[in-house]
Design a protein around this motif. Structure first.
Motif, short mmCIF file in Angstrom:
data_model
loop_
_atom_site.label_atom_id
_atom_site.label_comp_id
_atom_site.label_asym_id
_atom_site.label_seq_id
_atom_site.Cartn_x
_atom_site.Cartn_y
_atom_site.Cartn_z
N VAL A 173 0.46 45.78 101.05
CA VAL A 173 1.53 44.92 100.54
C VAL A 173 1.36 44.65 99.05
N ARG A 174 0.13 44.35 98.62
CA ARG A 174 -0.09 43.97 97.23
C ARG A 174 0.26 45.09 96.24
N PRO A 175 -0.20 46.35 96.43
CA PRO A 175 0.16 47.38 95.44
C PRO A 175 1.66 47.63 95.36
N ILE A 176 2.39 47.46 96.47
CA ILE A 176 3.83 47.67 96.42
C ILE A 176 4.50 46.52 95.67
N LYS A 177 4.00 45.31 95.84
CA LYS A 177 4.53 44.20 95.06
C LYS A 177 4.34 44.44 93.56
N GLU A 178 3.17 44.93 93.19
CA GLU A 178 2.90 45.20 91.78
C GLU A 178 3.78 46.33 91.27
N LEU A 179 4.02 47.34 92.10
CA LEU A 179 4.91 48.44 91.72
C LEU A 179 6.33 47.93 91.46
N LEU A 180 6.86 47.12 92.36
CA LEU A 180 8.22 46.60 92.21
C LEU A 180 8.32 45.69 90.99
N GLN A 181 7.29 44.91 90.74
CA GLN A 181 7.30 44.03 89.57
C GLN A 181 7.31 44.84 88.28
N THR A 182 6.52 45.91 88.25
CA THR A 182 6.48 46.78 87.07
C THR A 182 7.82 47.47 86.86
N LEU A 183 8.39 47.99 87.94
CA LEU A 183 9.67 48.70 87.84
C LEU A 183 10.78 47.76 87.39
N TYR A 184 10.81 46.56 87.94
CA TYR A 184 11.88 45.61 87.57
C TYR A 184 11.77 45.22 86.09
N ALA A 185 10.55 45.01 85.61
CA ALA A 185 10.37 44.66 84.20
C ALA A 185 10.82 45.80 83.30
N SER A 186 10.52 47.05 83.70
CA SER A 186 10.94 48.21 82.90
C SER A 186 12.45 48.36 82.88
N LEU A 187 13.08 48.17 84.04
CA LEU A 187 14.53 48.32 84.11
C LEU A 187 15.24 47.23 83.30
N CYS A 188 14.67 46.04 83.28
CA CYS A 188 15.28 44.96 82.49
C CYS A 188 15.36 45.34 81.02
N SER A 189 14.31 45.96 80.52
CA SER A 189 14.31 46.36 79.11
C SER A 189 15.17 47.60 78.88
N LEU A 190 15.20 48.52 79.86
CA LEU A 190 15.97 49.75 79.70
C LEU A 190 17.47 49.49 79.81
N VAL A 191 17.88 48.62 80.71
CA VAL A 191 19.31 48.33 80.87
C VAL A 191 19.88 47.72 79.60
N GLN A 192 19.07 46.96 78.87
CA GLN A 192 19.53 46.39 77.61
C GLN A 192 19.77 47.45 76.55
N ASP A 193 19.16 48.63 76.72
CA ASP A 193 19.31 49.72 75.76
C ASP A 193 20.22 50.82 76.28
N MET A 194 21.16 50.47 77.18
CA MET A 194 22.02 51.49 77.75
C MET A 194 22.87 52.18 76.71
N GLY A 195 23.14 51.53 75.60
CA GLY A 195 23.90 52.19 74.54
C GLY A 195 23.18 53.39 73.96
N LYS A 196 21.85 53.44 74.17
CA LYS A 196 21.06 54.57 73.69
C LYS A 196 20.93 55.67 74.73
N SER A 197 21.61 55.51 75.87
CA SER A 197 21.61 56.52 76.94
C SER A 197 20.21 56.81 77.44
N VAL A 198 19.42 55.78 77.65
CA VAL A 198 18.06 55.98 78.13
C VAL A 198 18.00 56.18 79.63
N LEU A 199 19.08 55.82 80.34
CA LEU A 199 19.14 56.02 81.77
C LEU A 199 20.38 56.84 82.11
N VAL A 200 20.27 57.62 83.18
CA VAL A 200 21.38 58.47 83.60
C VAL A 200 22.22 57.71 84.62
N GLY A 201 23.54 57.69 84.43
CA GLY A 201 24.41 57.05 85.40
C GLY A 201 25.05 55.79 84.85
N ASN A 202 25.98 55.26 85.61
CA ASN A 202 26.68 54.04 85.23
C ASN A 202 25.74 52.84 85.28
#
Length: 365
Positions: A173-202
Motif C-alpha cells: 500500500v505504501r509504495p503505491i501511495k507514494e507513486l500516486l502522490q508523485t504522479l499527482y504533483a507532476s501532473l499539477c505542474s505539467l497541466v499548468q504548462d499545457m500551452g507548451k504542449s508538454v502533454l498529449v491530448g486534451n
C-alpha cells in the motif's frame, strides 16, 4: 404497377428506391408515362434512365463514405480510453541502441519500449511488481512528457491495474501511495504548462485523470487490513531470537518502525543497534556513513538516526527479485524468462540486469 405506386409518382413522392426498382425491371415506358403526368410535358426515356442512374450512383457514393467513416471509427475505438486495453507488441523484447540515425535499423523510443515490454503482465508477478512500480514512479517524476500519446494512455491503464491489485491483495500500500502522490504533483505542474504542449491530448482528459488519482488515493486511505481467520501460530508466538532474525531480512527502516508499533515487546526488538547498523551498511557506502556520523551522549553511534539522515541525503540501494535484462551483444532489452533472438555463443554472459533508472537512461541521447 399498383394504383398506390402510380399515385405516389403523380404526387411527386416517389423515393429513389422506387425509381431504382423501376429501372431494374426496365419498365421505361411506365416511367416515361408517370413523368409526363407529373411534369405536364413529354420527357425522353433516355433522360429518365440517366436520372435514375445518377440517383443510384449518388446513393452508392454516400454508402461508401459512411462505410469508410464507420471503419475508421471502429479502429479508433480500439485505442480510446473506454476500452482500457493497452496496446502491446507481440514480441516481449525490443531492440535498443545508444544514439539514433536513419541508417540504424530498429531505433526505438522510451514510449515504444514501454508499450512493447508487457508491463501489464509484469505487475501480476510478485517478483516484478516492485520493479514496475519504481519504473512508473521515475517516469512520473520527469519522463511522462517524453511518452507518446498511446504510451501515456497505457501508463494510466497500467497504473489503474496496479491500484486495483493493491486494493484486492491489501499489500504494497505504501509504495503505491507514494507513486500516486508523485504522479499527482507532476501532473499539477505539467497541466499548468499545457500551452507548451508538454502533454498529449486534451487538457480535460488529464484533469479527469487527476480526479481519478485523487479517488484512488482516497480508496487506499480507507483500506482496512483484514486479520487472518486462522488461529495458528503468529509472529508474536515466535521466540525473540527468531523474531529478530526475521527483522534482519527487512530492507526498509519504515517497516521496522511500523512493526515496533504493534506491541511493546516488538518495540524493544526494533531498537536493536546491530539491526540498524546492518541496515545502514546495506544501503550506503562506508564513505557516506562516515560523512553522517551521529554520536549519543554516551559516545555510541546512533545507527537508527543515522539511517534516516542518510536516506534524506542519498538514494537507497534498490533490490528486486526480477529485473529487465539487456543483452550487450545484440542490444536487446527483455524479461529474463522471455527468449530473444541472440546470436552470441554464450548468451548468458552477455546479459546484465537493468535497474529502473538504467532502463530510462537507455533512451537518453
Amino acid at each position: 404497377m399498383s394504383t398506390r405506386r402510380i399515385t405516389m409518382f403523380q404526387k411527386g413522392r416517389a423515393s429513389s428506391n422506387e425509381w431504382r426498382s423501376l429501372l431494374q425491371t426496365q419498365d421505361l415506358r411506365q416511367i416515361d408515362k408517370q413523368k409526363r403526368l407529373y411534369m405536364g410535358k413529354p420527357i425522353d426515356s433516355r433522360f429518365t434512365l440517366r436520372y435514375c442512374k445518377e440517383e443510384h450512383d449518388k446513393e452508392n457514393l454516400i454508402l461508401s463514405i459512411n462505410y469508410d467513416v464507420a471503419a475508421k471509427k471502429r479502429k479508433k475505438d480500439l485505442l480510446n480510453n473506454n476500452t482500457k486495453i493497452p496496446y502491446f507488441h507481440k514480441d516481449k523484447w525490443i531492440y535498443v541502441h545508444k544514439g539514433s540515425t536513419k541508417e540504424r535499423h530498429g531505433y526505438c523510443t522510451l514510449g515504444e519500449a514501454f508499450n512493447r515490454l508487457d508491463f501489464c503482465s509484469a505487475i501480476k508477478d510478485t517478483r516484478r511488481f516492485n520493479y514496475v512500480v519504481r519504473l512508473l514512479e521515475l517516469i512520473a517524476k520527469s519522463q511522462l512528457p517524453s511518452l507518446s500519446g498511446v504510451a501515456q494512455k497505457n501508463y494510466m491503464n497500467i497504473l489503474e491495474r496496479v491500484v486495483q491489485k493493491v486494493l484486492e491483495d491489501q499489500q504494497n500500500v505504501r509504495p503505491i501511495k507514494e507513486l500516486l502522490q508523485t504522479l499527482y504533483a507532476s501532473l499539477c505542474s505539467l497541466v499548468q504548462d499545457m500551452g507548451k504542449s508538454v502533454l498529449v491530448g486534451n487538457i480535460n482528459i488529464w484533469v479527469h485523470r487527476m480526479e481519478n488519482i485523487l479517488q484512488w488515493q482516497q480508496q487506499l486511505d480507507n483500506i482496512q487490513i483484514n486479520r487472518p481467520t486462522n488461529t495458528g501460530m503468529t509472529f508474536l508466538d515466535l521466540p525473540a531470537s527468531l523474531q529478530l532474525n526475521i527483522m534482519h531480512r527487512l530492507s526498509d527502516g519504515r517497516d521496522l518502525v511500523s512493526l515496533g508499533q504493534v506491541c511493546p515487546d516488538l518495540s524493544v526488538l526494533t531498537e536493536d543497534r546491530l539491526l540498524w547498523k546492518k541496515l545502514c551498511q546495506y544501503h550506503f557506502s562506508d564513505r557516506q556513513i562516515r560523512k553522517r556520523l551521529m554520536l549519543s551522549d554516551k559516545g555510541h553511534l546512533e545507527w537508527k538516526k543515522m539511517y534516516f539522515k542518510l536516506c534524506r541525503c542519498y538514494p537507497h540501494k534498490e533490490q528486486y527479485s526480477d529485473t529487465l535484462q539487456f543483452c550487450t551483444h545484440c542490444h536487446i532489452l527483455f524479461w529474463k524468462d522471455t527468449n530473444h533472438p541472440c546470436t552470441a555463443n554464450n548468451s548468458e554472459s552477455c546479459c546484465k540486469a537493468v535497474s529502473p533508472q538504467g532502463f530510462i537512461n537507455l533512451f537518453k541521447f
